[in-house]
Design a protein around this motif. Sequence first.
Motif, PDB file in Angstrom:
ATOM      1  N   THR A  70       0.859  -1.188   0.000  1.00  0.00           N
ATOM      2  CA  THR A  70       0.000   0.000   0.000  1.00  0.00           C
ATOM      3  C   THR A  70       0.893   1.235   0.000  1.00  0.00           C
ATOM      4  O   THR A  70       2.029   1.199   0.487  1.00  0.00           O
ATOM      5  N   ASN A 120      -7.463  -3.926   2.567  1.00  0.00           N
ATOM      6  CA  ASN A 120      -6.352  -3.039   2.914  1.00  0.00           C
ATOM      7  C   ASN A 120      -6.829  -1.620   3.202  1.00  0.00           C
ATOM      8  O   ASN A 120      -6.026  -0.734   3.505  1.00  0.00           O
ATOM      9  N   ILE A 145      -7.281  -2.484   7.584  1.00  0.00           N
ATOM     10  CA  ILE A 145      -5.848  -2.250   7.721  1.00  0.00           C
ATOM     11  C   ILE A 145      -5.457  -1.932   9.163  1.00  0.00           C
ATOM     12  O   ILE A 145      -4.356  -2.296   9.600  1.00  0.00           O
ATOM     13  N   PRO A 152      -0.304  -4.521   5.300  1.00  0.00           N
ATOM     14  CA  PRO A 152      -1.290  -4.844   4.272  1.00  0.00           C
ATOM     15  C   PRO A 152      -1.113  -6.234   3.655  1.00  0.00           C
ATOM     16  O   PRO A 152      -0.042  -6.844   3.754  1.00  0.00           O
ATOM     17  N   THR A 158      -0.653 -10.900   8.000  1.00  0.00           N
ATOM     18  CA  THR A 158      -2.000 -10.322   8.005  1.00  0.00           C
ATOM     19  C   THR A 158      -3.059 -11.403   7.845  1.00  0.00           C
ATOM     20  O   THR A 158      -4.075 -11.410   8.557  1.00  0.00           O
TER      21      THR A 158
END
Length: 241
Positions: A70, A120, A145, A152, A158
């Motif tokens: 990102t 995200n 996020i 991300p 994640t």
Amino acid sequence: MIKQNGRLDFSSFDEVDAWIFDLDNTLYPAHSDLFPQIIQKINTYVQRLTGKPSEEARELQREYYKTYGTTLRGLMTEHDISPDEFLEYVHDIDHSCLEPDERLGQAIQSLPGRRFILTNGTKKHAEAVASKLGITHHFEDIFGIVEADLVPKPAHETYNKFITQNRIDPASAVMFEDLARNLEVPHLLGMRTVLVVPEGTREVFREDWELEGAADPHVEFVTDNLGEFLAHILSLKSSGG
């Protein structure tokens, strides 16, 4: 268009009880005016932060997005910015361009098991989008996020945090995404993977590298119409096929 890659067929969805959806350009049409608004806000933010003219800021934005997943992660790493200020600014957009997709909403509601959004973007942004689409109540959780500690997709950690928090068995889950690279980890974890590449994709902020990978082994199915794809799965389940 519905395409199968490799050896899997639609019977692989029989045991799925966790349906995980990306948000932007997946749950709403890529040709809508929503995501370009976000990209323009990001560009303006980068311009103001760096003092660069628009095109140079745009190139920097592309570089951070490709390298870090990102633009935010890139700006945090390279410029030590405040994430809260950035996220509030870039998601302050006009959602009126979105309209409910009745067929998609009905299909999501009919899916057996639990449904999630993994994005995200921020949870607040996802809630605004889902509300406009009329599908908020179909989902058990929205994981954004901030919930990912600002790390991300496609970061492995994640996905791990998301599945642990929601007690998901990856072998009984499917991930829907508009970026092939974000399906690599779900595939490694044992999920079914579906790439959503709707018409109009090239008209929004998409680089050639973002559109690559549709034929890669970690992409098991490809569709240009999410509602149609889900309806097809449901029809096979109801017919026992």
